[in-house]
Structure formats: C-alpha cells, structure tokens
Write an enzyme that holds these catalytic residues in place. Structure first.
Site, PDB file in Angstrom:
ATOM      1  N   GLU A   1     -13.259 -52.377  27.811  1.00 17.15           N
ATOM      2  CA  GLU A   1     -12.380 -53.500  28.146  1.00 17.15           C
ATOM      3  C   GLU A   1     -13.011 -54.342  29.240  1.00 17.15           C
ATOM      4  O   GLU A   1     -13.367 -53.823  30.296  1.00 17.15           O
ATOM      5  CB  GLU A   1     -11.022 -52.965  28.624  1.00 17.15           C
ATOM      6  CG  GLU A   1     -10.113 -53.992  29.249  1.00 17.15           C
ATOM      7  CD  GLU A   1      -8.937 -53.362  29.996  1.00 17.15           C
ATOM      8  OE1 GLU A   1      -8.356 -54.046  30.862  1.00 17.15           O
ATOM      9  OE2 GLU A   1      -8.601 -52.197  29.721  1.00 17.15           O
TER      10      GLU A   1
ATOM     11  N   LYS B   1       0.009 -48.955  27.739  1.00 14.39           N
ATOM     12  CA  LYS B   1      -0.751 -48.575  28.926  1.00 14.39           C
ATOM     13  C   LYS B   1       0.230 -48.271  30.052  1.00 14.39           C
ATOM     14  O   LYS B   1       0.973 -49.154  30.498  1.00 14.39           O
ATOM     15  CB  LYS B   1      -1.683 -49.731  29.333  1.00 14.39           C
ATOM     16  CG  LYS B   1      -2.496 -49.464  30.586  1.00 14.39           C
ATOM     17  CD  LYS B   1      -3.386 -50.639  30.922  1.00 14.39           C
ATOM     18  CE  LYS B   1      -2.643 -51.726  31.681  1.00 14.39           C
ATOM     19  NZ  LYS B   1      -3.563 -52.758  32.223  1.00 14.39           N
TER      20      LYS B   1
END
Length: 214
Positions: A41, A130
C-alpha cells in the site's frame, strides 16, 4: 472484491509505504516483493505516491497487488484508480468513497474502529475492514472482542503491528495484518537500510505464512 479478500487470506500481510516523499518507494517495494510480500500500500499522503503506484504496477505486474492508502475523498478514488491502484485503503468510513470505489469497480479495505463503524463499513461494501488504530485500543484483545459479534467481517488490524503481534492477531481471527514502521523501519528515508528491510520482511512473511491458505 473477492480477489482482494482472497489475496488477504492467502498472504496475510500488507506492507504500508508512508514517508515524507515517495523517492524510495520503488526500491523498498522491490525488496519487500523479493522477500515474499504481495500486498503493498502506497499512501496518498506521501507526495509522489500516484506516480510510484503506476511504476510499481508496471514493474511487478500481476505478481503483486499495489494499493493506494489514505483515500478519504471520491477524488482520491479517481486519482488512485487512474494511477493503477488495484485496491484502496481508507482511514475512515466515508460512504461517498465506498460508492465511488464501487463505480470504479475497485475493492476497498475500509478503516474503522468501533463495532458500529466496522459493521457500517462492511454493509457499505468494503472487501475487508481495517481496524485502526489497533494497538492503541488494546491490540489482540480488542480485535478478539469486536470479532466475537461480527464473525463474518474480515478484519485487518493496522497501527502499531509488530513482528511479535502477527501470529497473535492471525490466531485471534484476523484475515491479515498491515504493518508500516515496524516493518519498514528507516528504509524509506535517505540512507535507510534496505538489507535490514529485507531481513525484517522475511521475518514478517514467515510469521504470516504460518496462517496462509494453500
């Protein structure tokens, strides 16, 4: 969406690239990939991140999933997808972001903390949620507590995840873990050690691999 879920379940680890600039993103990502990391990411709060995402997609092709983090607005969705991001990561639950991501057919790892936020993110179409900032609110114990009433939601604890935490989080039912500084160390700064990153990445990958799907 299912592709992201499958990748999270298969590899169990997301590496987060966040720095003052993206100069070292390419070098660090190549080291991570060589060590076995397959989900990376790049945060949009880092200047130069979109260009880095594009370069990494070209360099690694289908052998890695390169995502964009810190996606907070619909315009961020477009910026990230246009750069080639395979998935998006948000710090919060923003229905407009999830709606735009669905329009762009790009899965979202949506940031949330409370049970209400986690449930909302899941109902709005997140591929996984998340749990951030995980360590600050109790770490493994918190994950286990919120997962009990939400067993169908794939959770990815993020924030303060160290090597010693990987196995405990996965054993508690997390689909994967995401790590930034404990994994990257100083590798993204000028003069940072890439060999040290390689060693840490190998340890993180080995810990996550104990729970990887066949």
């Amino acid at each position: 969406m299912k592709d992201l879920q499958a990748a999270l379940a298969e590899h169990r680890l997301v590496a987060i690239l966040r720095a003052a600039d993206a100069t070292r993103f390419g070098d660090a990502a190549m080291v991570l990939h060589a060590a076995g990391v397959r989900l990376i990411e790049a945060t949009l709060t880092t200047p130069g991140a979109p260009a880095a995402i594009t370069a990494l997609r070209l360099a690694l092709g289908d052998d890695a999933l390169i995502g964009a983090g810190s996606v907070r607005e619909p315009s961020d969705v477009d910026k990230a997808v246009d750069a080639g991001a395979a998935y998006l990561v948000t710090p919060t639950v923003n229905p407009a972001v999830l709606e735009r991501a669905a329009e762009r057919e790009t899965p979202v790892l949506c940031g949330a903390l409370t049970p209400t936020e986690i449930d909302q993110a899941w109902r709005l179409g997140a591929a996984a949620v998340k749990v951030f900032p995980a360590a600050a609110v109790g770490g493994v114990a918190y994950l286990r507590a919120v997962r009990a009433p939400l067993p169908d939601v794939p959770l990815v604890p993020t924030g303060g995840v160290h090597l010693a935490d990987v196995e405990a989080y996965l054993r508690a039912g997390a689909i994967a873990v995401a790590a930034a500084t404990p994994l990257l160390g100083d590798a993204l700064s000028s003069g940072g050690s890439l060999p040290d990153l390689a060693a840490r990445a190998g340890e993180f990958v080995a810990a996550a691999a104990r729970f990887a799907t066949a």
